[in-house]
Design an enzyme around this catalytic site. Structure first.
Site, PDB file in Angstrom:
ATOM      1  N   SER A 102      -3.230  -6.155  -2.682  1.00 28.04           N
ATOM      2  CA  SER A 102      -3.880  -6.481  -3.955  1.00 28.04           C
ATOM      3  C   SER A 102      -3.170  -7.658  -4.609  1.00 28.04           C
ATOM      4  O   SER A 102      -3.774  -8.426  -5.350  1.00 28.04           O
ATOM      5  CB  SER A 102      -3.835  -5.268  -4.887  1.00 28.04           C
ATOM      6  OG  SER A 102      -4.360  -4.155  -4.202  1.00 28.04           O
ATOM      7  N   ARG A 103      -1.882  -7.815  -4.324  1.00 30.09           N
ATOM      8  CA  ARG A 103      -1.098  -8.889  -4.957  1.00 30.09           C
ATOM      9  C   ARG A 103      -1.411 -10.271  -4.370  1.00 30.09           C
ATOM     10  O   ARG A 103      -1.034 -11.279  -4.963  1.00 30.09           O
ATOM     11  CB  ARG A 103       0.399  -8.600  -4.851  1.00 30.09           C
ATOM     12  CG  ARG A 103       0.829  -7.433  -5.741  1.00 30.09           C
ATOM     13  CD  ARG A 103       2.340  -7.282  -5.763  1.00 30.09           C
ATOM     14  NE  ARG A 103       2.772  -6.391  -6.818  1.00 30.09           N
ATOM     15  CZ  ARG A 103       2.975  -5.084  -6.672  1.00 30.09           C
ATOM     16  NH1 ARG A 103       2.757  -4.505  -5.503  1.00 30.09           N
ATOM     17  NH2 ARG A 103       3.377  -4.333  -7.688  1.00 30.09           N
ATOM     18  N   MET A 119      -4.096   2.306  -6.256  1.00 27.03           N
ATOM     19  CA  MET A 119      -3.987   1.781  -7.614  1.00 27.03           C
ATOM     20  C   MET A 119      -5.159   0.835  -7.879  1.00 27.03           C
ATOM     21  O   MET A 119      -5.076  -0.037  -8.749  1.00 27.03           O
ATOM     22  CB  MET A 119      -2.653   1.063  -7.806  1.00 27.03           C
ATOM     23  CG  MET A 119      -1.474   2.018  -7.590  1.00 27.03           C
ATOM     24  SD  MET A 119       0.031   1.545  -8.473  1.00 27.03           S
ATOM     25  CE  MET A 119       0.389   0.006  -7.693  1.00 27.03           C
ATOM     26  N   GLY A 140      -8.109  -3.236   3.592  1.00 29.88           N
ATOM     27  CA  GLY A 140      -7.132  -2.232   4.040  1.00 29.88           C
ATOM     28  C   GLY A 140      -7.485  -0.855   3.476  1.00 29.88           C
ATOM     29  O   GLY A 140      -7.503   0.151   4.198  1.00 29.88           O
ATOM     30  N   HIS A 141      -7.816  -0.812   2.182  1.00 28.44           N
ATOM     31  CA  HIS A 141      -8.224   0.461   1.566  1.00 28.44           C
ATOM     32  C   HIS A 141      -9.539   0.944   2.193  1.00 28.44           C
ATOM     33  O   HIS A 141      -9.709   2.146   2.447  1.00 28.44           O
ATOM     34  CB  HIS A 141      -8.448   0.298   0.057  1.00 28.44           C
ATOM     35  CG  HIS A 141      -7.228  -0.108  -0.701  1.00 28.44           C
ATOM     36  ND1 HIS A 141      -7.095  -1.337  -1.282  1.00 28.44           N
ATOM     37  CD2 HIS A 141      -6.087   0.573  -0.987  1.00 28.44           C
ATOM     38  CE1 HIS A 141      -5.929  -1.417  -1.898  1.00 28.44           C
ATOM     39  NE2 HIS A 141      -5.294  -0.269  -1.736  1.00 28.44           N
ATOM     40  N   GLN A 197       5.942   3.766 -11.646  1.00 28.56           N
ATOM     41  CA  GLN A 197       6.518   3.140 -10.455  1.00 28.56           C
ATOM     42  C   GLN A 197       6.791   1.651 -10.644  1.00 28.56           C
ATOM     43  O   GLN A 197       7.175   0.966  -9.704  1.00 28.56           O
ATOM     44  CB  GLN A 197       5.649   3.399  -9.215  1.00 28.56           C
ATOM     45  CG  GLN A 197       4.309   2.694  -9.195  1.00 28.56           C
ATOM     46  CD  GLN A 197       3.444   3.183  -8.037  1.00 28.56           C
ATOM     47  OE1 GLN A 197       2.935   4.302  -8.065  1.00 28.56           O
ATOM     48  NE2 GLN A 197       3.279   2.367  -7.019  1.00 28.56           N
ATOM     49  N   GLY A 236      -1.544   3.404   3.825  1.00 29.58           N
ATOM     50  CA  GLY A 236      -1.397   2.196   4.646  1.00 29.58           C
ATOM     51  C   GLY A 236       0.059   1.989   5.023  1.00 29.58           C
ATOM     52  O   GLY A 236       0.958   2.195   4.205  1.00 29.58           O
ATOM     53  N   LYS A 252       1.497  -0.770   5.513  1.00 30.21           N
ATOM     54  CA  LYS A 252       2.124  -1.963   4.927  1.00 30.21           C
ATOM     55  C   LYS A 252       3.271  -1.491   4.027  1.00 30.21           C
ATOM     56  O   LYS A 252       4.314  -2.104   3.963  1.00 30.21           O
ATOM     57  CB  LYS A 252       1.137  -2.798   4.118  1.00 30.21           C
ATOM     58  CG  LYS A 252       1.822  -4.070   3.603  1.00 30.21           C
ATOM     59  CD  LYS A 252       0.877  -4.975   2.900  1.00 30.21           C
ATOM     60  CE  LYS A 252       0.594  -4.503   1.491  1.00 30.21           C
ATOM     61  NZ  LYS A 252       1.753  -4.559   0.571  1.00 30.21           N
TER      62      LYS A 252
HETATM   63  O1  PAF Z   1       0.404   2.577  -2.521  1.00 31.85           O
HETATM   64  C1  PAF Z   1      -0.076   2.676  -3.673  1.00 31.85           C
HETATM   65  O2  PAF Z   1      -1.113   2.101  -3.987  1.00 31.85           O
HETATM   66  C2  PAF Z   1       0.661   3.506  -4.715  1.00 31.85           C
HETATM   67  O3  PAF Z   1       2.029   3.399  -4.562  1.00 31.85           O
HETATM   68  C3  PAF Z   1       0.199   4.980  -4.730  1.00 31.85           C
HETATM   69  C4  PAF Z   1       0.544   5.682  -3.424  1.00 31.85           C
HETATM   70  C5  PAF Z   1      -1.281   5.061  -4.968  1.00 31.85           C
HETATM   71  C6  PAF Z   1       0.923   5.729  -5.851  1.00 31.85           C
HETATM   72  O4  PAF Z   1       0.649   5.177  -7.086  1.00 31.85           O
END
Ligand code: PAF
Length: 293
Positions: free
Chosen positions: A187-188, A31, A37-38, A62, A148, A150
């Site tokens: 990210s939070r 997102m 981590g990404h 979501q 990830g 997490k």
């Molecule tokens: O983990 C995330 O960043 C989100 O839940 C994902 C898997 C990209 C789906 O929107």
């Protein structure tokens, strides 16, 4: 300096690309608001596949009506820099209406692993996650996707969706990347005040204490008491714990009060807590080597 990735924003563009793409395709869905981590996921996907695709899409379905969708951090330019640095080939960054046009009405739902933990406190969350990930999988048709750990529950839910719907995509969960003081990258974390940031690593420390406790007091009742005591301690330190549970994985069956615990089985100790207005999650996975997902 690596080349910038090519950016697609429409379904027509990515579909056209996919029709011509050859070789092993690796995919990291995100997102945005990318962090180390990404970057770890992107590095791995790049080293293991011929072509790497990153998606950046803050998925509205979501988020619950009272959640932080509009405030979710957006750092697109910086995300592209990280993608370029990690050698990503393609970025898919659609708009919400591209993914959910007017009249959109189809959702996919996993109905077992998605029930406890975040499924309980964020109703509809996993329905949104499975729906968007399935849509992205259908467009990108990856050979391998990385997530990830997490978000361990998300990983096990998605694994089950892939299995149940015969998607034939390999997915792997990559261990949580942490700050030096143990705080799981998220990210939070950007929402935390200075004081909250100092306090936040106590969540990981609490999980480590529970892990030690499980080694020394594996009997069900005393372990349950140690979970309850840890929750009380965290609340006294200024957190508002939403859940602190020990579950069998991959099925995510919560261990009930007093259940005898076999500390050699694959287990997940999962925690979600508010610190001020910021919701943080973390977990520890035990005996992963015995895990059959
Ligand atoms: O983990 C995330 O960043 C989100 O839940 C994902 C898997 C990209 C789906 O929107």
């Amino acid at each position: 300096m690596s080349n910038s990735p090519q950016i697609f924003t429409t379904i027509a563009e990515i579909t056209d690309w996919r029709r011509k793409a050859r070789g092993q395709i690796g995919f990291v869905p995100t997102m945005g608001a990318l962090h180390e981590g990404h970057a770890t996921l992107l590095r791995q996907i790049r080293s293991r596949c011929d072509t790497s695709v990153l998606s950046i899409f803050v998925n509205p379905t979501q988020f619950g009506p009272k959640e932080d969708l509009s405030k979710y951090p957006k750092t697109f330019e910086r995300d592209l820099e990280i993608a370029a640095r990690e050698g990503v080939d393609f970025v898919f960054a659609p708009s919400p209406t591209e993914m959910y046009p007017f009249g959109y009405s189809t959702f996919v739902e996993e109905t077992s692993r998605s029930l406890p933990l975040c499924g309980k406190v964020r109703p509809g969350h996993f329905r949104g996650v499975t729906t968007i990930v399935l849509k992205l999988f259908n467009l990108i048709r990856p050979d391998l996707a990385l997530f990830g750990l997490k978000d361990a529950q998300q990983f096990f839910v998605l694994k089950k969706m892939i299995q149940d719907l015969n998607l034939g995509i390999r997915v792997e969960g990559i261990p949580t990347v942490r700050e030096k003081d143990g705080l799981a990258l998220s990210s939070r974390n950007a929402y935390l005040s200075g004081e909250e940031r100092e306090k936040a690593p106590q969540l990981h420390q609490a999980l480590l204490r529970i892990k030690e406790n499980l080694k020394t007091h594996p009997s069900g009742a005393s372990f349950t008491r140690s979970l309850e005591q840890t929750e009380k301690d965290l609340n006294a330190q200024g957190f508002q714990v939403q859940y602190l549970e020990c579950l069998e994985i991959p099925e995510l069956k919560p261990l009930k009060d007093g259940d005898p615990i076999d500390p050699t089985r694959p287990l997940c100790i999962a925690l979600a807590a508010y610190l001020g207005k910021t919701r943080l999650i973390d977990n520890i996975i035990l005996n992963e080597e015995h895990l059959q997902v």
